[in-house]
Design an enzyme around this catalytic site. Structure first.
Site, mmCIF file in Angstrom:
data_model
loop_
_atom_site.group_PDB
_atom_site.id
_atom_site.type_symbol
_atom_site.label_atom_id
_atom_site.label_comp_id
_atom_site.label_asym_id
_atom_site.label_seq_id
_atom_site.Cartn_x
_atom_site.Cartn_y
_atom_site.Cartn_z
ATOM 1 N N LYS A 192 17.119 11.068 71.167
ATOM 2 C CA LYS A 192 16.164 11.581 70.191
ATOM 3 C C LYS A 192 14.735 11.227 70.590
ATOM 4 C CE LYS A 192 15.119 9.484 66.426
ATOM 5 N NZ LYS A 192 15.160 8.808 65.114
ATOM 6 N N ASP A 210 16.930 14.359 64.335
ATOM 7 C CA ASP A 210 17.018 13.172 63.487
ATOM 8 C C ASP A 210 17.819 13.531 62.242
ATOM 9 O OD1 ASP A 210 15.349 14.709 61.931
ATOM 10 O OD2 ASP A 210 13.700 13.265 61.865
#
Length: 265
Positions: A192, A210
């Site tokens: 991420k 996320d």
């Protein structure tokens, strides 16, 4: 012969006409006539009802396993969604304050289980004491921890920040790399975070998934139920969202999840 004809009344955009199992689609305002390969039928869940005023078979067609989605997201739906998100969040961008790539790395690590607003306050004290990458690399972990503790997980985040800055100085000449594999080598950097840096700093087509992106993508039907992990969701979004839109789409989905499509049901 060897084909099934299904008339879907009143849902002219419910079927993805790019599906290889659909041989022909006729859009006639109130209905769609679709010809399926016989072998493709098992891949679909057919929820049917006999029409009372038409001598036709009416169906709602969804990809098998995606029954939690209202319907399959078609290319037409996606274009409409992108247009609406762009109009709703015209100034969408990174909400973490930074003026250098290494500072965004620090902030993204601190933002885990912490709000961006709090991170933006905490880093002011951090950079007041350690204003450069080199200074932060040479700082004691205990000193970093004292400052970043309000962000939660202070010890773990402080260690990652310290090791990350050291590696940037020793192995990357004090510069944040722009390629995914090199970013993933940095302590405290996962998929991420690497995607955030690529997208925000280097304006590359990278989708950081996320909790907000994951939740919103499923709730509005951007991805099927089978995308049960952040990685699967990322790959699906990257496949269907136009490359030039991806950097902005990431922020649109985050803002929509933060302020509209919130976690509580």
């Amino acid at each position: 012969k060897g084909q099934h004809r299904i008339i879907v009344a009143g849902e002219s955009d419910i079927v993805n006409s790019t599906d290889p199992g659909i041989l022909m689609t006729l859009d006639m305002d109130s209905s769609v006539v679709v010809f399926f390969d016989q072998s493709k039928l098992d891949e679909y869940d057919i929820m049917s009802a006999e029409s009372t005023n038409m001598n036709v078979f009416t169906s709602s067609i969804l990809p098998r396993g995606s029954a939690t989605n209202p319907r399959e997201m078609t290319s037409f739906d996606l274009r409409k969604l992108i247009k609406r998100l762009k109009e709703e969040y015209p100034d969408a961008g990174c909400t973490l304050d930074y003026d250098d790539a290494w500072k965004l790395l620090v902030s993204v690590r601190l933002a885990a289980q912490c709000t961006d607003a709090r991170v933006n306050v905490v880093v002011q004290d951090l950079y007041a004491k350690f204003p450069t990458m080199e200074a932060l690399a040479e700082a004691e972990v205990d000193e970093i921890e004292k400052i970043v503790r309000p962000c939660g997980l202070g010890r773990s985040k402080a260690k990652d920040i310290s090791l990350c800055m050291k590696m940037l100085m020793e192995e990357f000449g004090g510069r944040v790399p722009d390629d995914f594999d090199s970013l993933m080598k940095l302590p405290g950097v996962g998929r991420k975070t690497a995607n955030v840096i690529q997208s925000v700093v280097f304006n590359k087509a990278a989708m950081a998934v996320d909790t907000h992106v994951f939740r919103v993508s499923h709730r509005i039907g951007l991805v099927p139920k089978s995308c049960s992990t952040p990685l699967a969701t990322e790959k699906y979004l990257m496949k269907y969202i136009p490359e030039e839109v991806v950097p902005k789409a990431h922020h649109w989905l985050i803002l929509h999840g933060r302020y509209v499509c919130v976690a509580r049901k």
